[in-house]
Scaffold this active site. Structure first.
Site, PDB file in Angstrom:
ATOM      1  N   LYS A  67       0.812  -1.327   0.159  1.00 47.25           N
ATOM      2  CA  LYS A  67      -0.011  -0.028  -0.005  1.00 47.25           C
ATOM      3  C   LYS A  67       0.934   1.163  -0.016  1.00 47.25           C
ATOM      4  CE  LYS A  67      -4.086   1.895   2.283  1.00 47.25           C
ATOM      5  NZ  LYS A  67      -4.957   2.183   1.092  1.00 47.25           N
TER       6      LYS A  67
HETATM    7  N1  PMP Z   1      -7.722  -1.176  -3.076  1.00 47.80           N
HETATM    8  C1  PMP Z   1      -7.242   0.054  -2.816  1.00 47.80           C
HETATM    9  C2  PMP Z   1      -6.619   0.578  -4.067  1.00 47.80           C
HETATM   10  C3  PMP Z   1      -7.172   0.816  -1.727  1.00 47.80           C
HETATM   11  O1  PMP Z   1      -6.755   1.880  -1.551  1.00 47.80           O
HETATM   12  C4  PMP Z   1      -8.201   0.048  -0.594  1.00 47.80           C
HETATM   13  C5  PMP Z   1      -8.028   0.788   0.736  1.00 47.80           C
HETATM   14  N2  PMP Z   1      -7.175   0.554   1.560  1.00 47.80           N
HETATM   15  C6  PMP Z   1      -8.481  -1.056  -1.018  1.00 47.80           C
HETATM   16  C7  PMP Z   1      -8.354  -1.773  -2.119  1.00 47.80           C
HETATM   17  C8  PMP Z   1      -9.473  -1.834   0.210  1.00 47.80           C
HETATM   18  O2  PMP Z   1      -8.678  -2.398   0.965  1.00 47.80           O
HETATM   19  P1  PMP Z   1      -8.942  -2.485   2.576  1.00 47.80           P
HETATM   20  O3  PMP Z   1     -10.267  -3.102   2.840  1.00 47.80           O
HETATM   21  O4  PMP Z   1      -7.805  -3.024   3.401  1.00 47.80           O
HETATM   22  O5  PMP Z   1      -9.442  -0.965   3.184  1.00 47.80           O
END
Ligand code: PMP
Length: 299
Positions: free
Chosen positions: A159
């Site tokens: 991330k």
């Molecule tokens: N894809 C992207 C590009 C994101 O930024 C997020 C948010 N973190 C998600 C998917 C979903 O991830 P999560 O459920 O862990 O927040």
């Protein structure tokens, strides 16, 4: 003061081990993370004072940093404690929490071996990520031009701040055209995800969602798969192509900020806010509010 810029608010931010007054959490313009995107972050939510999947998020922060070749100087347990302290210091119960780690200003240029790793955690009241009406009516999505990159060309499992460059461009394009968000394909032309959320479709009572092999396997995504299976619903993770859109009866997206939000349209294809979406939205609310549910059932 919801509209105050993020550097001019009340409260405290956890910065490299201590809580500092909000407006003192500053960095220098010659910070490596700013110039070269050597930064990783998380987004989590607290519900009724409990941070949902706290350790999973902090573990992902650690993993994201490792992928970018740096080590976060606090353990996952220390980050868990710090996030709880940040929430308490700001007297928040329902909040969005943003940890971020970045390389400092000790070195400029691509190489950054000598930079210090900084970590900050901020928390604020962030209600619905999309217009609250979207929970009833669903979001309108537009296909993006940029695609999620091949894992051979970018650290797709991290991330990492740099991966959001194309997301901001696409989100702006979608908003300017009257849509709530952009739906990105991947490098192969398969449906991937939105700019900050994963996507699910329903077909004949079965959930279909893209295999997360070149984008984030969201923590909310995994929680929703668990909820669906608990309901006896089949979940199929597979390659999904845009040509299949007319065969789906429902669509929704998942993410920490987005939670579970229905989708009503993708580039002209319309979806009703259907029963499976509504069930999973309610199940997710129950999962994230365990004390309220316990109280309701007398537990
Ligand atoms: N894809 C992207 C590009 C994101 O930024 C997020 C948010 N973190 C998600 C998917 C979903 O991830 P999560 O459920 O862990 O927040």
């Amino acid at each position: 003061m919801a509209s105050a810029p993020y550097d001019q608010r009340e409260g405290f931010i956890w910065l490299n081990g201590t809580l500092v007054p909000w407006n003192d959490a500053r960095l220098h313009v010659l910070t490596h993370g700013l110039h070269y995107a050597s930064a990783v972050f998380e987004g989590m939510r607290a519900y009724d004072g409990e941070i949902f999947k706290l350790t999973e998020h902090n573990q992902r922060l650690h993993d994201s940093a490792k992928i970018l070749d740096f080590e976060i100087p606090y353990s996952v347990a220390e980050l868990d404690k710090a996030a709880r302290e940040t929430l308490r210091a700001n007297k928040l119960k329902d909040a969005y929490i943003r940890p971020i780690a970045w390389r400092g200003p000790e070195q400029m240029g691509v190489s950054a071996q000598k930079t210090k790793i900084n970590v900050a955690i901020a928390a604020w009241d962030w209600g619905s990520y999309f217009d609250p009406k979207a929970r009833e009516q669903g979001l309108k999505l537009k296909f993006a031009d940029y695609r999620r990159p091949d894992p051979a060309t970018a650290p797709v499992k991290s991330k990492a701040a740099g991966l959001y460059m194309i997301c901001t461009i696409e989100k702006h394009k979608a908003e300017k055209a009257g849509y709530a968000d952009a739906l990105m394909l991947d490098w192969r032309g398969q449906i991937a995800e939105c700019t900050g959320a994963n996507i699910f479709f329903v077909k004949d009572g079965v959930l279909h969602t893209p295999t997360p092999d070149c984008f984030l396997d969201g923590i909310t995504r995994r929680a929703v798969i668990g909820l669906a299976k608990h309901r006896g619903l089949q979940v199929i993770e597979r390659a999904i192509f845009p040509e299949e859109l007319p065969s789906f009866s429902e669509c929704f997206i998942t993410g920490t900020a987005a939670e579970v939000t229905p989708v009503s349209e993708i580039n002209g294809y319309k979806f009703p806010v259907g029963p499976i979406t509504k069930t999973l939205m309610a199940d997710f609310t129950a999962l994230t509010h365990p004390t309220k549910v316990r109280a309701a059932v007398g537990g």
